[in-house]
Scaffold this active site. Sequence first.
Site, mmCIF file in Angstrom:
data_model
loop_
_atom_site.group_PDB
_atom_site.id
_atom_site.type_symbol
_atom_site.label_atom_id
_atom_site.label_comp_id
_atom_site.label_asym_id
_atom_site.label_seq_id
_atom_site.Cartn_x
_atom_site.Cartn_y
_atom_site.Cartn_z
ATOM 1 N N LYS A 47 0.820 -1.216 0.000
ATOM 2 C CA LYS A 47 0.000 0.000 0.000
ATOM 3 C C LYS A 47 0.852 1.263 0.000
ATOM 4 C CE LYS A 47 -0.674 0.665 4.981
ATOM 5 N NZ LYS A 47 0.062 1.933 5.023
ATOM 6 N N THR A 48 1.959 1.247 0.764
ATOM 7 C CA THR A 48 2.827 2.432 0.807
ATOM 8 C C THR A 48 3.408 2.702 -0.568
ATOM 9 O OG1 THR A 48 3.391 1.980 3.117
ATOM 10 C CG2 THR A 48 4.846 3.460 1.901
ATOM 11 N N ASP A 238 -3.833 7.708 4.262
ATOM 12 C CA ASP A 238 -3.304 6.378 4.579
ATOM 13 C C ASP A 238 -4.016 5.823 5.812
ATOM 14 O OD1 ASP A 238 -1.630 4.141 4.554
ATOM 15 O OD2 ASP A 238 -0.116 5.109 5.795
ATOM 16 N N GLU A 239 -4.152 4.505 5.899
ATOM 17 C CA GLU A 239 -4.754 3.823 7.064
ATOM 18 C C GLU A 239 -6.137 4.398 7.398
ATOM 19 O OE1 GLU A 239 -3.449 1.219 8.005
ATOM 20 O OE2 GLU A 239 -1.263 1.295 8.088
ATOM 21 N N GLN A 269 -8.001 -4.880 9.154
ATOM 22 C CA GLN A 269 -6.975 -4.509 10.125
ATOM 23 C C GLN A 269 -7.407 -3.313 10.969
ATOM 24 O OE1 GLN A 269 -2.698 -5.014 8.837
ATOM 25 N NE2 GLN A 269 -3.625 -4.976 6.794
ATOM 26 N N ARG A 610 1.577 -11.067 10.364
ATOM 27 C CA ARG A 610 2.906 -10.481 10.619
ATOM 28 C C ARG A 610 4.010 -11.459 10.217
ATOM 29 N NH1 ARG A 610 1.585 -6.253 9.666
ATOM 30 N NH2 ARG A 610 -0.367 -7.301 9.188
#
Length: 692
Positions: A47-48, A238-239, A269, A610
Site C-alpha cells: 500500500k505504501t 493512509d490507514e 486490520q 505479521r
Amino acid sequence: MKEFILSNNIAGQPKIDYQKELNEEQLQVVLGGDGPCLVLAGAGSGKTRTITYRVAYLLECGVRPDEILLLTFTNKAAKEMMGRVEELMEGHPTGLWGGTFHSIANRILRQYANVIGYNPNFTIMDHDDSTDMVKYCIRDLKIDTKARRFPSPAVLHSIISYSRNASRSIADVIENKYGNFFDLIPTIERIAEVYETRKKTANSMDFDDLLLLLSSLLNTNDAVRESLARRFRYVLVDEFQDTNVIQAGIVRNLCSVHGNLLVVGDDAQSIYSFRAAEIKNILKFPETYSGAKTFRLQTNYRSTPEILGLANAVIEQNVDQFQKELKAVRPGFDKPSVVPTSDARQEAQYITEQILQLRDKGTDLKNIAVLFRAAHHSQALEMELSRRDIPYEYRGGMKFFERAHVKDVVAYLRVIANPKDSMAWIRVLSHQVGIGAVTAGKIADVAQSFENIESFIGADPSGFASGKSGTGWRALTNNIERMLKTDRFPSSLVRAVAGSSYQDYLEAEYPNYAERLEDIEQFAIFAEQYTNLTTFLEEVTLKDDYAAAQEEGFEEEKMVLSTIHQAKGLEWDAVFVINLTDGAFPHPRALGEEGGLEEERRLFYVAATRARRQLFLTYPITSGYETMEIRQPSMFLDEIPKSLIEEVRLRRAVTPMRAWGYDEERVIVMDDLGERMVKPKVGGFLSSIDDL
C-alpha cells in the site's frame, strides 16, 4: 514504451516506468485514482508503494505539489512516504502537504488562528504539559487533594479528553467509567472549565484541540472551508480504517470542491476502536461518496501461502467487511503450528526452545517475534528468556517486571521479608495519603530500629506519623496487617496487596488502573509456583538485574516481544502468537461490546499476517499452579480448518478433549509412559499435573 497519457490530457514521457514498477492491481490505482476512490489494501500488498507512486504520478502529470495533501497517522509513516516520493522524483517536491492529521491541522490553524480567537504563535502542549496544567487548575481552585483519595492530574486529563472526543458530558463519562469519583463530578466539571480557560489565556492548545478546532472551523466557516477545499485538488489518506469521526469529517470537508479523494486502508486490520477509531468510516465509504470506485490490492508479498490460507479462513468469519482474499507470491513452506501446552511455564519453555533452534538454523533473533493480546501474557516467557540468556526487545510498554505497579507490589513483599529495607518502605509510603517524601524518609529510618514487621506496625506512630501523615500510616498498616493474616506464600501476599487500599491508589493515579490490576493478578498466578518469599524475591530481582545488564550491546541481536496492537505494520520471519485460550483471546471485555468479537478476530488476523515464513499458535491448557483450571482453546483456533495447520503435541502436555474430539471433562496426559486418558479429581480442576 507506450505514450504516457497524463490525467490532464497532456502527453509526455514520464521518468518512471509505472507498468514495470507496479503490479496490475497497484497500477490501476495509480493511473485511475481520480474522483472518490477506496483502495482496500490487504496485509503485505504494497500500500505504501501504491500511495507514493500515485503522488509521483500526479506530480508527473503536472499537478503542483501544493495542490496535493497526503495524510498519515504517524510521523514515521509520513517521513517514509515523503522520502520515497523524493527518491522517485529525484528531488524534494517543494510545497507538497504531507504529514499526520495533527501536524496538518497545526499548519492550517496557524493560518486561521485569528478566526478562532488565537494568536498565530500559539503553543502546543504535549501530554505532560497538559497534565501539569490540570495540576495548576487544581491549585487555582484550592482543592484539598490530601483530605481523601483524589484522582491524579493524569486521570483528570484522561476524563476531560475522553469527554471532548466522545462528545459526552463529564458526568456521563464518570458515571460509566469512573464510578468511585461520582461525588466529585461538580469538582471535576469545574476543573475542566478552568483547564479550558487556562489554555485559551495561555494561547495554547493540547493535542485534542488541534483536531477539534480544525473540525469546528471547517464546519462553521464556509469561506475557510471552500478556500482550503479549492487549494487541495487531490487528497490522499493512509490507514483510513483508523480514522475517527472527527478525522473523517475533516477529510470530507477538505475534498468537498474537487472531489479527488483516495483513501487507502484495510477494514480487516481495523483494531483501534479503543482510540475512537470508527470502522464504519471505511465500510460506508461507497455510501458516503456517491460514485466511488473501489480497488483491491490482494497480492501479498510478505507471507507464505500456508499462512495466508489460515488468515483468510479466520477473517472470512466476520460479517461486517469487504470480501477479499490475499494471494501469495512467496513459495510454500511449513503449515502454521498449533501447540497446546500444560501451562504458561511449558508454553514459555517450548517457545524458547524453538527460538534457539531457529537461531541455530540461520534465522536472526531480530527476525523472530512473540505476539500477545495483553501485556501480562508475556510474564512467564520473559522469565524463561532471561534464564536462557535470550536478549529481547519489548514493544508496547515496559517489560513486565519493570512496570511501576509490579515494582510497587514487590516493595510490599520486600518489607515483609526484610523490615529494615528502607527503599522498599519509601516506595510503599509514597502511595499513602498525607505522606510526602520527607515524612517517608523519616519513617523508613525508624524502621531500622525494629527487628520484625509486627512490632514496627504496632508501635506508637505519634513520634513519626501524626496529623495528615497519620491517616496514610494507618492505611498502610492496615494493608500490611492484611498481608500478615495470609499464609505468607508469595501468591497470597500479592493478592492481599491487590485487595487492599492500594487498589484505590491505582484507580486515582492511572487511567488504565483496571489493566494494572489484571497485571497484578497474573503476577499472583506466576507467584503460585513459589512457596518461599525470599526465593521468589531473588528470582524477580535477578530478572531486573539481567534486564539492566543487557541494556547495551545486543541491539541487532534482540528478538521482539510485542502486543499485537504495537506489531501492526511490522513483519518477521517467524512469529509466535501466545496464550490463545478462551477468556484471554478474544478478550472478555470485547465480547460485551457491539462489534467487539469481530474486532478481536481482526486482531488475530493482524497477528497471523505479521509472519513471513513460520507461524506458531500456542496456548496453555491450565492456569494457576496450586489449583489448576482447565482452559479451552480460543474460538479462533476452532475456526481454522484442520487441513491448514500442523497440530503439535508435547510430552507432559495436558490437552482438553474438545480440541481432539472427546468428552470435555476428560484430559490426555502425555509423558514418558505414552498417552493416557484420565478424569480430573474435581470437576474441571486439577490439584497438580503429577496427581493425574
